[in-house]
Design an enzyme around this catalytic site. Structure first.
Site, PDB file in Angstrom:
ATOM      1  N   LYS A 169      -8.676   3.961 -11.393  1.00 36.21           N
ATOM      2  CA  LYS A 169      -9.014   5.195 -10.677  1.00 36.21           C
ATOM      3  C   LYS A 169      -7.734   5.967 -10.360  1.00 36.21           C
ATOM      4  CE  LYS A 169      -9.728   7.272  -6.446  1.00 36.21           C
ATOM      5  NZ  LYS A 169      -9.089   8.427  -7.028  1.00 36.21           N
ATOM      6  N   GLY A 222       0.126   4.232  -3.024  1.00 34.78           N
ATOM      7  CA  GLY A 222      -0.351   5.389  -2.274  1.00 34.78           C
ATOM      8  C   GLY A 222       0.128   5.306  -0.837  1.00 34.78           C
ATOM      9  N   SER A 223      -0.635   5.909   0.044  1.00 36.77           N
ATOM     10  CA  SER A 223      -0.179   6.007   1.427  1.00 36.77           C
ATOM     11  C   SER A 223      -0.458   4.716   2.209  1.00 36.77           C
ATOM     12  CB  SER A 223      -0.886   7.176   2.107  1.00 36.77           C
ATOM     13  OG  SER A 223      -2.273   6.906   2.150  1.00 36.77           O
ATOM     14  N   GLY A 227      -3.560   1.979   2.001  1.00 37.38           N
ATOM     15  CA  GLY A 227      -3.143   0.602   1.704  1.00 37.38           C
ATOM     16  C   GLY A 227      -3.736  -0.392   2.691  1.00 37.38           C
ATOM     17  N   GLU A 244       1.981  -0.722  -2.883  1.00 35.23           N
ATOM     18  CA  GLU A 244       3.251   0.018  -2.808  1.00 35.23           C
ATOM     19  C   GLU A 244       2.958   1.283  -2.025  1.00 35.23           C
ATOM     20  OE1 GLU A 244       6.133  -0.893  -3.458  1.00 35.23           O
ATOM     21  OE2 GLU A 244       5.722  -2.661  -4.688  1.00 35.23           O
ATOM     22  N   CYS A 278       8.183   8.377  -3.488  1.00 39.20           N
ATOM     23  CA  CYS A 278       8.209   7.348  -2.442  1.00 39.20           C
ATOM     24  C   CYS A 278       9.629   6.877  -2.183  1.00 39.20           C
ATOM     25  CB  CYS A 278       7.328   6.181  -2.846  1.00 39.20           C
ATOM     26  SG  CYS A 278       7.736   5.588  -4.490  1.00 39.20           S
ATOM     27  N   GLN A 325      -0.654  19.559   1.326  1.00 41.23           N
ATOM     28  CA  GLN A 325       0.669  18.950   1.427  1.00 41.23           C
ATOM     29  C   GLN A 325       1.690  19.989   1.891  1.00 41.23           C
ATOM     30  OE1 GLN A 325       1.543  15.544   0.817  1.00 41.23           O
ATOM     31  NE2 GLN A 325       3.447  16.237   1.745  1.00 41.23           N
ATOM     32  N   GLU A 377       6.960   9.640   7.213  1.00 42.52           N
ATOM     33  CA  GLU A 377       7.136  10.111   5.848  1.00 42.52           C
ATOM     34  C   GLU A 377       6.594  11.544   5.740  1.00 42.52           C
ATOM     35  OE1 GLU A 377       4.641   8.545   2.659  1.00 42.52           O
ATOM     36  OE2 GLU A 377       6.469   8.214   1.508  1.00 42.52           O
TER      37      GLU A 377
HETATM   38  P1  NAD Z   1      -3.380   8.227  -0.934  1.00 41.84           P
HETATM   39  O1  NAD Z   1      -3.303   6.934  -0.204  1.00 41.84           O
HETATM   40  O2  NAD Z   1      -4.036   9.376  -0.291  1.00 41.84           O
HETATM   41  O3  NAD Z   1      -4.152   8.023  -2.304  1.00 41.84           O
HETATM   42  C1  NAD Z   1      -3.756   7.019  -3.239  1.00 41.84           C
HETATM   43  C2  NAD Z   1      -4.968   6.632  -4.058  1.00 41.84           C
HETATM   44  O4  NAD Z   1      -5.907   5.944  -3.217  1.00 41.84           O
HETATM   45  C3  NAD Z   1      -5.712   7.825  -4.657  1.00 41.84           C
HETATM   46  O5  NAD Z   1      -6.165   7.509  -5.955  1.00 41.84           O
HETATM   47  C4  NAD Z   1      -6.871   7.979  -3.676  1.00 41.84           C
HETATM   48  O6  NAD Z   1      -7.971   8.639  -4.249  1.00 41.84           O
HETATM   49  C5  NAD Z   1      -7.180   6.524  -3.360  1.00 41.84           C
HETATM   50  N1  NAD Z   1      -7.970   6.315  -2.133  1.00 41.84           N
HETATM   51  C6  NAD Z   1      -8.049   7.117  -1.041  1.00 41.84           C
HETATM   52  N2  NAD Z   1      -8.917   6.596  -0.138  1.00 41.84           N
HETATM   53  C7  NAD Z   1      -9.378   5.425  -0.660  1.00 41.84           C
HETATM   54  C8  NAD Z   1     -10.286   4.426  -0.205  1.00 41.84           C
HETATM   55  N3  NAD Z   1     -10.906   4.515   0.958  1.00 41.84           N
HETATM   56  N4  NAD Z   1     -10.499   3.362  -0.994  1.00 41.84           N
HETATM   57  C9  NAD Z   1      -9.875   3.239  -2.174  1.00 41.84           C
HETATM   58  N5  NAD Z   1      -9.019   4.167  -2.682  1.00 41.84           N
HETATM   59  C10 NAD Z   1      -8.767   5.242  -1.927  1.00 41.84           C
HETATM   60  O7  NAD Z   1      -1.890   8.577  -1.392  1.00 41.84           O
HETATM   61  P2  NAD Z   1      -1.400   9.893  -2.180  1.00 41.84           P
HETATM   62  O8  NAD Z   1      -1.413  11.031  -1.219  1.00 41.84           O
HETATM   63  O9  NAD Z   1      -2.106  10.038  -3.485  1.00 41.84           O
HETATM   64  O10 NAD Z   1       0.095   9.503  -2.544  1.00 41.84           O
HETATM   65  C11 NAD Z   1       1.173   9.732  -1.689  1.00 41.84           C
HETATM   66  C12 NAD Z   1       1.616   8.432  -1.055  1.00 41.84           C
HETATM   67  O11 NAD Z   1       1.908   7.485  -2.076  1.00 41.84           O
HETATM   68  C13 NAD Z   1       2.873   8.556  -0.251  1.00 41.84           C
HETATM   69  O12 NAD Z   1       2.732   7.875   0.970  1.00 41.84           O
HETATM   70  C14 NAD Z   1       3.930   7.847  -1.115  1.00 41.84           C
HETATM   71  O13 NAD Z   1       5.009   7.299  -0.414  1.00 41.84           O
HETATM   72  C15 NAD Z   1       3.115   6.806  -1.766  1.00 41.84           C
HETATM   73  N6  NAD Z   1       3.765   6.320  -2.973  1.00 41.84           N
HETATM   74  C16 NAD Z   1       4.344   5.084  -2.936  1.00 41.84           C
HETATM   75  C17 NAD Z   1       4.999   4.583  -4.048  1.00 41.84           C
HETATM   76  C18 NAD Z   1       5.631   3.229  -4.002  1.00 41.84           C
HETATM   77  O14 NAD Z   1       5.862   2.675  -5.061  1.00 41.84           O
HETATM   78  N7  NAD Z   1       5.937   2.676  -2.837  1.00 41.84           N
HETATM   79  C19 NAD Z   1       5.056   5.358  -5.213  1.00 41.84           C
HETATM   80  C20 NAD Z   1       4.463   6.610  -5.213  1.00 41.84           C
HETATM   81  C21 NAD Z   1       3.805   7.084  -4.079  1.00 41.84           C
END
Ligand code: NAD
Length: 475
Positions: A169, A222-223, A227, A244, A278, A325, A377
């Protein structure tokens, strides 16, 4: 319409427009929205495909991954333009990311041929012991919007290499690059059901994946709040998970730094890819002997950067990914000012020839490490300079954060560089280099609130994508 891929078929009727952040009149395409039923079908297909794929030989997996690597590389300019258009990083950055995805598939094509176990002498006479690695089953892959092709690549390639099947996804904002790699892998010869693509909202599509007892493991980037949800659901289902998440990465600049090196590292860390990495640094921790020279050189360098359409030649910083954003970035700029930091450069919304989400890079000075702009962040082109007395204070401020992904230092002192590498509380440490920008054949990941579970990438990926079996035979 670009459809979901379930059991080798392209399916879906209702879709959502994918709009370019550089030009909101530019519709990249309509991408299918998966329903809960689609996700359940995808999981069933992946489960059904697992026995045969997990037993497929190394040569079969090598061939698919290798073919995908070759096609991605051959189409780097076209895929780079697509990525730049949907995410907003500049064309050279986007082409670089596409090349990286190809390198990752190439690396894991090689790893498929190097799968090996161990034979170990038993402590008991007459017994043979072997340690082997086996795939886990169906892997749920959930990715963010900021690296639309590299992050899917570094999760899909090892998952397939080690014999797992996948339900993938991508982030809702950037489905086009993900669709392209799934299409490439399908045509490279993946059997039906081995890799399934389900696009759409996290709260619906992502949630259906994390709620399924048939998902053996979830790898997520993701965020931090998402997570945490994935962690809770995974504990409930007794499944393996890898997270991550966010960062608040420090970049330390010491008095003895080469000023040019320090400024290039800081500008790259804080502002390239529009600060939406990130591993970006938004805390520039600078000792007082170099502080004023560093701030002056930063301002001069920032004034030379062109913020414009990601596809336009000469653009250094593309737009922010979307209106939400951009508003978050502007909110943090207001918060920084109200907390008493000085907005030294930039921070205004910009208008360009095409309608988009353009923001001037913002540099704060006179910030302290307890301000919200130093603790949370922001995920945009916004950085703050924190003045410190000496190296010891710099290290202590660098580590005073809930996050621990990447940390950088600019110094010519071997003593301080070595001490910092040993004592920075981060998964990755950079000396005289930006906090962002990593290799694909070595571990990637962090500590504290930034990461959970085994490292990604390189040979360390096997730690997450396989499970170990110990076999005993009476010889
Ligand atoms: P996000 O958490 O909003 O979304 C990430 C993914 O999770 C998306 O595909 C989203 O649709 C999905 N998601 C959202 N709600 C969910 C749920 N309830 N159940 C399952 N999946 C769900 O993050 P974002 O805004 O897409 O990305 C930005 C964040 O990602 C920032 O915090 C950034 O630091 C982080 N990031 C971390 C790394 C790393 O390697 N540490 C790399 C890139 C980005």
């Amino acid at each position: 319409m670009f459809k979901n891929c379930i059991a080798g078929e392209w399916v879906g009727s209702e879709g959502r427009e994918n709009i370019s952040p550089s030009d909101t009149d530019d519709v990249i395409g309509v991408f299918a929205k998966a329903t809960r039923e689609d996700v359940l079908d995808a999981i069933s297909a992946a489960k059904a495909a697992f026995p045969a794929w997990s037993r497929s030989g190394p040569l079969v997996r090598h061939a698919v991954l290798r073919k995908a690597a070759d096609e991605i590389l051959a189409r780097k300019d076209e895929l780079g333009a697509l990525l730049a258009r949907e995410e907003g990083k500049t064309l050279p950055e986007a082409v670089g990311e596409v090349v990286r995805a190809s390198q990752i598939f190439d690396f894991f094509a090689g790893e498929a041929l190097r799968l090996a176990g161990e034979t170990v002498p038993s402590v008991r006479p007459g017994i043979a012991v072997e340690v082997t690695r086996e795939p886990l089953g169906v892997i749920g892959i959930i990715t963010p919007w900021n690296f639309p092709i590299a992050i899917p690549a570094w999760k899909i390639a090892p998952a397939l290499c080690y014999g797992n099947t996948v339900v993938f996804k991508p982030a809702d904002l950037v489905p086009a690059s993900s669709w392209a790699i799934v299409d490439i892998l399908q045509r490279a010869g993946l059997p039906a059901g081995v890799l399934n693509l389900v696009m759409g909202r996290g709260s619906l599509v992502g949630q259906a994946i994390i709620d399924s007892p048939d998902i053996a493991a979830i790898t997520f980037t993701g965020s931090t709040p998402t997570g945490k949800k994935i962690a809770a659901a995974s504990v409930e289902h007794n499944r393996r998970f890898q997270l991550e998440m966010g960062g608040k990465n420090p970049m330390v600049v010491l008095d003895d730094a080469d000023l040019g090196v320090a400024v290039e590292a800081a500008v790259n860390s804080a502002f390239f890819s529009t600060g939406q990495r990130c591993t970006a640094s938004s805390r520039l921790i600078v000792t007082e002997g170099i502080h004023d020279r560093f701030v002056a050189a930063m301002s001069e360098r920032l004034a030379s950067l062109v913020v414009d359409n990601a596809l336009k030649p000469g653009t250094h910083i593309g737009p922010v990914v979307d209106e939400g954003q951009l508003q978050q970035d502007l909110d943090y700029i207001r918060i920084g000012q109200s907390e008493g930091a000085r907005l030294h450069f930039g921070g205004r919304r910009l208008e360009r020839e095409t309608k988009g989400y353009y923001l001037e890079p913002a540099l704060f000075t006179e910030a302290t490490n307890d301000m919200r702009i130093s603790r949370e962040e922001i995920f945009g082109p916004v950085a703050a300079v924190i003045r410190v007395k000496d190296y010891d204070e710099a290290l202590s401020v660098a580590n005073d954060t809930p996050f621990g992904l990447s940390a950088g230092i600019a110094t010519q002192s071997l003593k301080h560089a070595t001490h910092f590498k040993r004592n920075a509380e981060a998964g990755m440490v950079m000396v005289n280099l930006p906090t962002a920008g990593v290799d694909f054949h070595v571990p990637f990941g962090g500590r504290k609130a930034s990461s959970f579970g085994p490292r990604e990438q390189g040979r360390y990926a096997a730690e997450f994508f396989t499970t170990v079996k110990t076999g005993y035979t009476l010889a």
